[in-house]
Motif scaffolding. Structure first.
Motif, PDB file in Angstrom:
ATOM      1  N   ALA A  93       5.237  -7.308  -6.923  1.00  4.63           N
ATOM      2  CA  ALA A  93       5.857  -6.986  -5.136  1.00  4.63           C
ATOM      3  C   ALA A  93       5.477  -7.701  -4.556  1.00  4.63           C
ATOM      4  CB  ALA A  93       5.575  -5.492  -5.727  1.00  4.63           C
ATOM      5  N   MET A  94       3.096  -7.645  -4.950  1.00  4.06           N
ATOM      6  CA  MET A  94       2.355  -8.360  -3.748  1.00  4.06           C
ATOM      7  C   MET A  94       3.097  -9.531  -3.676  1.00  4.06           C
ATOM      8  SD  MET A  94      -0.230  -6.305  -6.325  1.00  4.06           S
ATOM      9  CE  MET A  94      -1.806  -7.279  -5.372  1.00  4.06           C
ATOM     10  N   TRP A  95       3.502 -10.502  -4.155  1.00  6.63           N
ATOM     11  CA  TRP A  95       3.220 -11.739  -4.095  1.00  6.63           C
ATOM     12  C   TRP A  95       4.646 -11.830  -3.465  1.00  6.63           C
ATOM     13  CZ3 TRP A  95       7.696 -14.526  -5.641  1.00  6.63           C
ATOM     14  CH2 TRP A  95       8.221 -14.838  -6.030  1.00  6.63           C
ATOM     15  N   THR A  96       6.034 -11.303  -3.860  1.00 14.02           N
ATOM     16  CA  THR A  96       6.535 -12.023  -2.801  1.00 14.02           C
ATOM     17  C   THR A  96       6.680 -11.049  -1.221  1.00 14.02           C
ATOM     18  OG1 THR A  96       8.252 -11.357  -4.755  1.00 14.02           O
ATOM     19  CG2 THR A  96       9.268 -10.792  -3.044  1.00 14.02           C
ATOM     20  N   VAL A  97       5.679  -9.608  -1.552  1.00  8.91           N
ATOM     21  CA  VAL A  97       5.652  -9.342   0.152  1.00  8.91           C
ATOM     22  C   VAL A  97       4.600 -10.377   0.368  1.00  8.91           C
ATOM     23  CG1 VAL A  97       4.237  -8.035   1.493  1.00  8.91           C
ATOM     24  CG2 VAL A  97       5.689  -7.278  -0.329  1.00  8.91           C
ATOM     25  N   ASP A  98       3.843 -11.115   0.182  1.00 14.56           N
ATOM     26  CA  ASP A  98       2.552 -11.837   0.939  1.00 14.56           C
ATOM     27  C   ASP A  98       3.409 -13.348   0.850  1.00 14.56           C
ATOM     28  OD1 ASP A  98       0.254 -10.770   1.181  1.00 14.56           O
ATOM     29  OD2 ASP A  98      -0.965 -11.524  -0.807  1.00 14.56           O
ATOM     30  N   ALA A 110      -7.247 -10.912  -2.155  1.00 16.16           N
ATOM     31  CA  ALA A 110      -7.487 -10.048  -1.294  1.00 16.16           C
ATOM     32  C   ALA A 110      -8.735 -10.431  -0.205  1.00 16.16           C
ATOM     33  CB  ALA A 110      -8.392  -8.736  -2.205  1.00 16.16           C
ATOM     34  N   VAL A 111      -9.059 -11.319  -0.658  1.00 12.15           N
ATOM     35  CA  VAL A 111     -10.248 -11.824   0.298  1.00 12.15           C
ATOM     36  C   VAL A 111      -9.554 -12.550   1.450  1.00 12.15           C
ATOM     37  CG1 VAL A 111     -12.256 -13.417   0.419  1.00 12.15           C
ATOM     38  CG2 VAL A 111     -12.954 -11.414  -1.701  1.00 12.15           C
ATOM     39  N   LEU A 112      -9.366 -13.271   0.731  1.00 10.04           N
ATOM     40  CA  LEU A 112      -7.989 -14.619   1.382  1.00 10.04           C
ATOM     41  C   LEU A 112      -7.303 -13.744   2.648  1.00 10.04           C
ATOM     42  CD1 LEU A 112      -7.146 -17.692  -0.408  1.00 10.04           C
ATOM     43  CD2 LEU A 112      -8.081 -17.620   1.485  1.00 10.04           C
ATOM     44  N   SER A 113      -6.661 -12.883   1.827  1.00 10.22           N
ATOM     45  CA  SER A 113      -5.615 -12.179   2.893  1.00 10.22           C
ATOM     46  C   SER A 113      -6.339 -11.320   3.700  1.00 10.22           C
ATOM     47  CB  SER A 113      -4.965 -11.113   1.740  1.00 10.22           C
ATOM     48  OG  SER A 113      -3.806 -11.578   1.143  1.00 10.22           O
ATOM     49  N   SER A 114      -7.627 -11.270   4.078  1.00 16.85           N
ATOM     50  CA  SER A 114      -8.553 -10.499   4.561  1.00 16.85           C
ATOM     51  C   SER A 114      -8.882 -11.622   5.727  1.00 16.85           C
ATOM     52  CB  SER A 114      -9.734  -9.663   3.661  1.00 16.85           C
ATOM     53  OG  SER A 114      -9.889  -8.894   5.158  1.00 16.85           O
ATOM     54  N   PHE A 115      -9.314 -12.253   5.427  1.00 13.49           N
ATOM     55  CA  PHE A 115      -9.717 -13.107   6.513  1.00 13.49           C
ATOM     56  C   PHE A 115      -8.621 -13.899   7.210  1.00 13.49           C
ATOM     57  CE2 PHE A 115      -9.816 -17.837   7.259  1.00 13.49           C
ATOM     58  CZ  PHE A 115     -11.166 -18.074   7.736  1.00 13.49           C
ATOM     59  N   LEU A 147       5.104  -3.923   5.811  1.00 13.49           N
ATOM     60  CA  LEU A 147       5.637  -4.600   4.775  1.00 13.49           C
ATOM     61  C   LEU A 147       4.007  -5.072   4.298  1.00 13.49           C
ATOM     62  CD1 LEU A 147       7.123  -8.126   5.069  1.00 13.49           C
ATOM     63  CD2 LEU A 147       8.001  -6.458   3.827  1.00 13.49           C
ATOM     64  N   GLN A 148       2.722  -4.002   4.400  1.00  6.76           N
ATOM     65  CA  GLN A 148       1.605  -3.727   4.375  1.00  6.76           C
ATOM     66  C   GLN A 148       1.291  -2.790   3.576  1.00  6.76           C
ATOM     67  OE1 GLN A 148      -1.727  -4.244   6.887  1.00  6.76           O
ATOM     68  NE2 GLN A 148      -3.153  -4.049   5.343  1.00  6.76           N
ATOM     69  N   THR A 149       2.463  -1.833   3.516  1.00  9.54           N
ATOM     70  CA  THR A 149       2.681  -0.724   2.769  1.00  9.54           C
ATOM     71  C   THR A 149       2.560  -0.328   1.606  1.00  9.54           C
ATOM     72  OG1 THR A 149       4.415  -0.057   3.898  1.00  9.54           O
ATOM     73  CG2 THR A 149       2.755   0.516   5.691  1.00  9.54           C
ATOM     74  N   LEU A 150       3.391  -1.297   1.613  1.00 10.50           N
ATOM     75  CA  LEU A 150       4.103  -1.629  -0.012  1.00 10.50           C
ATOM     76  C   LEU A 150       2.948  -2.598  -0.790  1.00 10.50           C
ATOM     77  CD1 LEU A 150       5.816  -1.451  -2.727  1.00 10.50           C
ATOM     78  CD2 LEU A 150       7.146  -3.907  -1.619  1.00 10.50           C
ATOM     79  N   PHE A 151       2.446  -2.845  -0.044  1.00 13.23           N
ATOM     80  CA  PHE A 151       0.922  -4.576  -1.410  1.00 13.23           C
ATOM     81  C   PHE A 151       0.459  -3.198  -1.444  1.00 13.23           C
ATOM     82  CE2 PHE A 151      -2.361  -7.308  -0.836  1.00 13.23           C
ATOM     83  CZ  PHE A 151      -1.315  -8.615  -1.941  1.00 13.23           C
ATOM     84  N   ASP A 152       0.002  -3.025  -0.497  1.00 13.04           N
ATOM     85  CA  ASP A 152      -1.625  -2.379  -0.491  1.00 13.04           C
ATOM     86  C   ASP A 152      -1.272  -1.060  -1.619  1.00 13.04           C
ATOM     87  OD1 ASP A 152      -3.016  -3.687   1.723  1.00 13.04           O
ATOM     88  OD2 ASP A 152      -3.196  -2.637   3.255  1.00 13.04           O
ATOM     89  N   ASN A 153      -0.583  -0.428  -1.509  1.00 11.29           N
ATOM     90  CA  ASN A 153      -0.450   0.847  -2.317  1.00 11.29           C
ATOM     91  C   ASN A 153       0.370  -0.191  -3.523  1.00 11.29           C
ATOM     92  OD1 ASN A 153      -0.022   2.953  -1.458  1.00 11.29           O
ATOM     93  ND2 ASN A 153       1.569   2.200  -0.032  1.00 11.29           N
ATOM     94  N   LEU A 169      -1.952 -16.860  -6.132  1.00  8.34           N
ATOM     95  CA  LEU A 169      -2.722 -16.400  -6.992  1.00  8.34           C
ATOM     96  C   LEU A 169      -2.466 -14.794  -7.463  1.00  8.34           C
ATOM     97  CD1 LEU A 169      -6.139 -16.312  -4.621  1.00  8.34           C
ATOM     98  CD2 LEU A 169      -5.359 -17.711  -6.749  1.00  8.34           C
ATOM     99  N   VAL A 170      -2.150 -14.368  -7.328  1.00 13.63           N
ATOM    100  CA  VAL A 170      -1.331 -12.938  -7.789  1.00 13.63           C
ATOM    101  C   VAL A 170       0.157 -13.077  -8.600  1.00 13.63           C
ATOM    102  CG1 VAL A 170      -0.300 -10.788  -7.022  1.00 13.63           C
ATOM    103  CG2 VAL A 170      -1.913 -11.522  -5.417  1.00 13.63           C
ATOM    104  N   ALA A 171       0.493 -13.824  -8.328  1.00 12.67           N
ATOM    105  CA  ALA A 171       1.810 -14.117  -8.858  1.00 12.67           C
ATOM    106  C   ALA A 171       1.665 -15.077 -10.110  1.00 12.67           C
ATOM    107  CB  ALA A 171       3.004 -15.613  -7.964  1.00 12.67           C
ATOM    108  N   SER A 172       0.650 -15.842  -9.930  1.00  6.78           N
ATOM    109  CA  SER A 172      -0.210 -16.349 -11.675  1.00  6.78           C
ATOM    110  C   SER A 172      -1.152 -15.190 -11.848  1.00  6.78           C
ATOM    111  CB  SER A 172      -1.831 -17.097 -11.154  1.00  6.78           C
ATOM    112  OG  SER A 172      -2.262 -17.246 -11.017  1.00  6.78           O
TER     113      SER A 172
END
Length: 422
Positions: free
Chosen positions: A83-88, A25-30, A122-128, A191-194
């Motif tokens: 879903a999160m790691w695929t979107v990222d 989350a922090v990396l994505s925000s940066f 894509l963020q609408t799926l990731f954040d939810n 990171l999320v995939a792990s």
């Protein structure tokens, strides 16, 4: 695993799933802050039409209004981690391709608008999905501290580190901020995939169930819970006011206070510092008052800060008021998210979160236009007072649900949160 701090508020352990989710989350925000700061700078080199430049920013809001509810319904249907790691990963590939286009001189204003719209869609799926996944990674009693750590880390990375890094990256070329953003997406995806979380147990969908019906079910869940309904209405009202305040703050500082760009930097820094302090210090407030009463207190204090902003003609006073406003804003955000996670059945959390976000985001552009009109008609300090009026309405919307911190289980025994081994 959790630990208990001095205030008695349970905190999540950094080791295991939460630490990796926090890092992602922090990396994505940066990375988001790099892109958000670099896109307008690139846009002004491609066109001199203000409307087209503004469209790049507007596309950061529009997908939430159009696709926000759909993103929540999909998040409840799928494995949120996947879903999160695929979107990222997809967002990383898109931004990397855009960086190549910039480096080769093929960027256009239309491409910027398309990129901004696609990434936010894509963020609408990731954040939810992220909101729905967190209760599976930390204990129920640690959700407040987990949300605070996530929001504080994102504010530090995005608000304090990202924007100042853009001029340094631009020295390496116009494409550098976008290459860095792509890299953060890809590392966050890894990171999320792990995360070692098993696929969530999904109840079989009823025969004939459609996305439309599932979205409606999420909206009904939000409406029938008195606390969540009040929080949603209050947040929507606050965001109308926030749209007005943010859109006109530069005019308030440089015009009404005659503090120039330095004053605007001071005001922005004060707000950021207050928000960080709120992320670190929300625990004692919440431990003493409880979640819902802490939100109510935050709204009341913010009303006072807004009245001071619009009434006292002093940069020092404005900075102090913005610091208090930012502190209480973080208390509001952390506790609102925690209440939503604790009171919503796990199989509907994505849809309820999406409804909440969609209604909240919809008010911001309306407020921005309203703030501009009010400043034009009655002076640059009046949008702050207008925002205070919206916060008064928000506090009134909170009153019916005050004191209800306990989770609400559905009659059939739905579980609001699930803790799984890591």
């Amino acid at each position: 695993m959790t630990t208990t701090g001095e205030t008695g508020v349970r905190a999540p352990a950094w080791r295991g799933g939460f630490g990796r989710l926090w890092g992602a989350a922090v990396l994505s925000s940066f990375g988001d802050s790099l892109r958000t700061a670099a896109l307008p700078l690139l846009a002004v080199t491609l066109t001199d039409r203000p409307l087209l430049i503004a469209a790049v920013t507007a596309c950061g809001y529009l997908p939430w209004i159009v696709f926000g509810l759909l993103g929540g319904a999909v998040a409840d249907r799928v494995d949120q981690r996947r879903a999160m790691w695929t979107v990222d990963a997809l967002r990383g590939a898109l931004v990397a391709a855009f960086a190549v286009a910039v480096a080769l001189g093929h960027a256009s204003i239309g491409l910027l608008i398309a990129l901004a719209f696609t990434l936010t869609t894509l963020q609408t799926l990731f954040d939810n999905a992220a909101t729905a996944l967190l209760p599976a990674l930390v204990d129920r009693d640690a959700l407040g501290a987990a949300n605070a750590r996530l929001m504080t880390g994102q504010r530090i990375a995005g608000g304090l580190l990202g924007a100042p890094a853009v001029p340094l990256l631009l020295m390496a070329g116009a494409a550098a901020p976008f290459l860095a953003d792509a890299a953060t997406f890809l590392v966050a995806a890894a990171l999320v995939a792990s995360l070692r979380t098993p696929p969530p147990g999904k109840a079989p969908r009823p025969a004939g169930s459609t996305l439309r019906r599932e979205i409606a079910d999420g909206l009904r869940t939000l409406w029938h819970d008195r606390v969540l309904r009040g929080l949603c209405a209050a947040t929507a009202l606050c965001n109308i006011g926030m749209g007005a305040l943010i859109a006109t703050l530069v005019v308030l500082v440089t015009g009404w206070l005659d503090a120039g760009t330095t004053g605007y930097a001071v005001a922005s820094t004060a707000y950021a510092a207050g928000s960080l302090a709120g992320g670190l210090g929300h625990g004692p407030v919440t431990a003493r008052l409880g979640l819902t009463r802490a939100v109510l207190l935050a709204g009341l204090v913010q009303i006072g800060a807004l009245v001071v902003m619009g009434s006292v003609r002093s940069l020092t006073v404005l900075a102090a008021a913005l610091a208090v406003f930012g502190f209480m804003g973080m208390v509001w955000n952390v506790n609102t998210t925690t209440l939503m996670q604790r009171r919503t059945p796990a199989d509907r959390l994505g849809r309820v979160a999406s409804a909440f976000r969609t209604l909240a985001v919809a008010g911001a552009p309306v407020g921005a236009l309203l703030g501009g009109a009010v400043a034009t008609a009655w002076g640059p300090n009046t949008p702050a007072l207008l925002t205070a009026a919206f916060f008064v309405l928000a506090v009134l919307a909170l009153i019916p649900g005050r004191g209800r911190d306990v989770s609400v289980d559905a009659p059939d025994g739905d579980v609001t949160t699930a803790h799984v081994p890591r």
